[in-house]
Write a protein that holds these residues in place. Structure first.
Motif, PDB file in Angstrom:
ATOM      1  N   ALA A 151      47.848  45.734  33.224  1.00 23.25           N
ATOM      2  CA  ALA A 151      47.149  44.504  34.322  1.00 23.25           C
ATOM      3  C   ALA A 151      45.756  45.020  34.618  1.00 23.25           C
ATOM      4  O   ALA A 151      45.524  46.086  34.668  1.00 23.25           O
ATOM      5  CB  ALA A 151      48.138  44.387  35.510  1.00 23.25           C
ATOM      6  N   ASP A 185      49.193  42.764  44.025  1.00 22.36           N
ATOM      7  CA  ASP A 185      47.834  41.851  43.935  1.00 22.36           C
ATOM      8  C   ASP A 185      47.310  41.573  45.346  1.00 22.36           C
ATOM      9  O   ASP A 185      47.994  40.984  46.199  1.00 22.36           O
ATOM     10  CB  ASP A 185      48.096  40.841  43.155  1.00 22.36           C
ATOM     11  CG  ASP A 185      46.485  40.277  42.877  1.00 22.36           C
ATOM     12  OD1 ASP A 185      45.633  40.387  43.747  1.00 22.36           O
ATOM     13  OD2 ASP A 185      46.458  39.546  41.836  1.00 22.36           O
ATOM     14  N   TRP A 232      53.182  47.080  41.495  1.00 28.12           N
ATOM     15  CA  TRP A 232      51.932  47.024  42.313  1.00 28.12           C
ATOM     16  C   TRP A 232      51.900  45.660  43.140  1.00 28.12           C
ATOM     17  O   TRP A 232      52.681  44.702  42.562  1.00 28.12           O
ATOM     18  CB  TRP A 232      50.639  47.234  41.481  1.00 28.12           C
ATOM     19  CG  TRP A 232      50.489  48.673  41.044  1.00 28.12           C
ATOM     20  CD1 TRP A 232      50.094  49.663  41.490  1.00 28.12           C
ATOM     21  CD2 TRP A 232      50.900  48.949  39.667  1.00 28.12           C
ATOM     22  NE1 TRP A 232      49.960  50.599  40.593  1.00 28.12           N
ATOM     23  CE2 TRP A 232      50.526  50.071  39.473  1.00 28.12           C
ATOM     24  CE3 TRP A 232      51.502  48.199  38.639  1.00 28.12           C
ATOM     25  CZ2 TRP A 232      50.786  50.853  38.300  1.00 28.12           C
ATOM     26  CZ3 TRP A 232      51.638  48.517  37.319  1.00 28.12           C
ATOM     27  CH2 TRP A 232      51.429  50.277  37.365  1.00 28.12           C
ATOM     28  N   GLU A 239      42.661  52.464  43.661  1.00 29.56           N
ATOM     29  CA  GLU A 239      42.779  51.727  42.470  1.00 29.56           C
ATOM     30  C   GLU A 239      43.840  50.700  42.787  1.00 29.56           C
ATOM     31  O   GLU A 239      45.049  50.729  43.394  1.00 29.56           O
ATOM     32  CB  GLU A 239      43.365  52.339  41.279  1.00 29.56           C
ATOM     33  CG  GLU A 239      43.454  51.618  39.986  1.00 29.56           C
ATOM     34  CD  GLU A 239      43.978  52.095  38.864  1.00 29.56           C
ATOM     35  OE1 GLU A 239      42.997  52.604  37.972  1.00 29.56           O
ATOM     36  OE2 GLU A 239      45.163  52.515  38.378  1.00 29.56           O
ATOM     37  N   TYR A 240      43.392  49.292  42.681  1.00 23.97           N
ATOM     38  CA  TYR A 240      44.352  48.085  42.855  1.00 23.97           C
ATOM     39  C   TYR A 240      44.497  47.659  41.522  1.00 23.97           C
ATOM     40  O   TYR A 240      43.766  47.302  40.481  1.00 23.97           O
ATOM     41  CB  TYR A 240      43.297  47.102  43.785  1.00 23.97           C
ATOM     42  CG  TYR A 240      43.161  47.631  45.071  1.00 23.97           C
ATOM     43  CD1 TYR A 240      44.128  47.619  46.133  1.00 23.97           C
ATOM     44  CD2 TYR A 240      41.954  48.281  45.336  1.00 23.97           C
ATOM     45  CE1 TYR A 240      43.908  48.309  47.247  1.00 23.97           C
ATOM     46  CE2 TYR A 240      41.735  49.034  46.534  1.00 23.97           C
ATOM     47  CZ  TYR A 240      42.936  48.776  47.740  1.00 23.97           C
ATOM     48  OH  TYR A 240      42.431  49.375  48.922  1.00 23.97           O
ATOM     49  N   ARG A 241      45.759  46.882  41.401  1.00 25.41           N
ATOM     50  CA  ARG A 241      46.040  46.073  40.059  1.00 25.41           C
ATOM     51  C   ARG A 241      46.060  44.603  40.525  1.00 25.41           C
ATOM     52  O   ARG A 241      46.426  44.153  41.588  1.00 25.41           O
ATOM     53  CB  ARG A 241      47.527  46.613  39.806  1.00 25.41           C
ATOM     54  CG  ARG A 241      47.656  47.968  39.275  1.00 25.41           C
ATOM     55  CD  ARG A 241      47.073  48.355  38.165  1.00 25.41           C
ATOM     56  NE  ARG A 241      46.956  49.810  38.007  1.00 25.41           N
ATOM     57  CZ  ARG A 241      47.527  50.351  36.901  1.00 25.41           C
ATOM     58  NH1 ARG A 241      48.319  49.491  35.952  1.00 25.41           N
ATOM     59  NH2 ARG A 241      47.548  51.820  36.746  1.00 25.41           N
ATOM     60  N   ARG A 290      41.247  39.747  40.164  1.00 26.65           N
ATOM     61  CA  ARG A 290      40.391  40.912  39.935  1.00 26.65           C
ATOM     62  C   ARG A 290      39.167  40.633  40.185  1.00 26.65           C
ATOM     63  O   ARG A 290      38.324  41.024  41.007  1.00 26.65           O
ATOM     64  CB  ARG A 290      40.644  41.609  38.630  1.00 26.65           C
ATOM     65  CG  ARG A 290      39.777  42.959  38.575  1.00 26.65           C
ATOM     66  CD  ARG A 290      39.458  43.333  37.159  1.00 26.65           C
ATOM     67  NE  ARG A 290      38.299  42.635  36.704  1.00 26.65           N
ATOM     68  CZ  ARG A 290      37.086  42.286  36.963  1.00 26.65           C
ATOM     69  NH1 ARG A 290      36.451  43.395  37.725  1.00 26.65           N
ATOM     70  NH2 ARG A 290      36.311  41.599  36.344  1.00 26.65           N
ATOM     71  N   ARG A 306      42.503  45.889  36.555  1.00 22.61           N
ATOM     72  CA  ARG A 306      42.494  46.884  37.904  1.00 22.61           C
ATOM     73  C   ARG A 306      40.985  46.965  38.237  1.00 22.61           C
ATOM     74  O   ARG A 306      40.177  46.748  37.555  1.00 22.61           O
ATOM     75  CB  ARG A 306      43.235  48.156  37.337  1.00 22.61           C
ATOM     76  CG  ARG A 306      42.374  49.014  36.339  1.00 22.61           C
ATOM     77  CD  ARG A 306      43.134  50.233  35.834  1.00 22.61           C
ATOM     78  NE  ARG A 306      43.957  49.872  35.051  1.00 22.61           N
ATOM     79  CZ  ARG A 306      44.823  50.742  34.444  1.00 22.61           C
ATOM     80  NH1 ARG A 306      44.908  52.080  34.780  1.00 22.61           N
ATOM     81  NH2 ARG A 306      45.975  50.391  33.906  1.00 22.61           N
TER      82      ARG A 306
END
Length: 72
Positions: free
Chosen positions: A17, A5, A3, A26-28, A35, A19
């Motif tokens: 990681a 960031d 992924w 969904e983002y990592r 985050r 999230r």
């Protein structure tokens, strides 16, 4: 799987990681600090989804290179 960031554009490979989910996506993140920054102001990093850099994060670059990203 790798992924990217959305805060610092680092590659993230760990399935453990940090999230965050925003608008159903969904983002990592490489760290809890990134985050938190995203959670506080996602629009600062997503620019309403119109930046090619963030389209690459969601969809992958058009040339198939998962590590390629463009500023925009």
């Amino acid at each position: 799987m790798t992924w990217v960031d959305p805060v610092c554009a680092m590659s993230v490979r760990s399935p453990e990681a940090p999230r965050e989910t925003f608008n159903g996506v969904e983002y990592r993140f490489c760290s809890e600090m990134c985050r938190r920054a995203f959670a506080e102001r996602p629009g600062r990093y997503l620019k309403n989804g119109d930046s090619p850099r963030f389209d690459n994060i969601r969809n992958g670059p058009s040339d198939g290179n998962p590590n390629d990203s463009t500023e925009g």
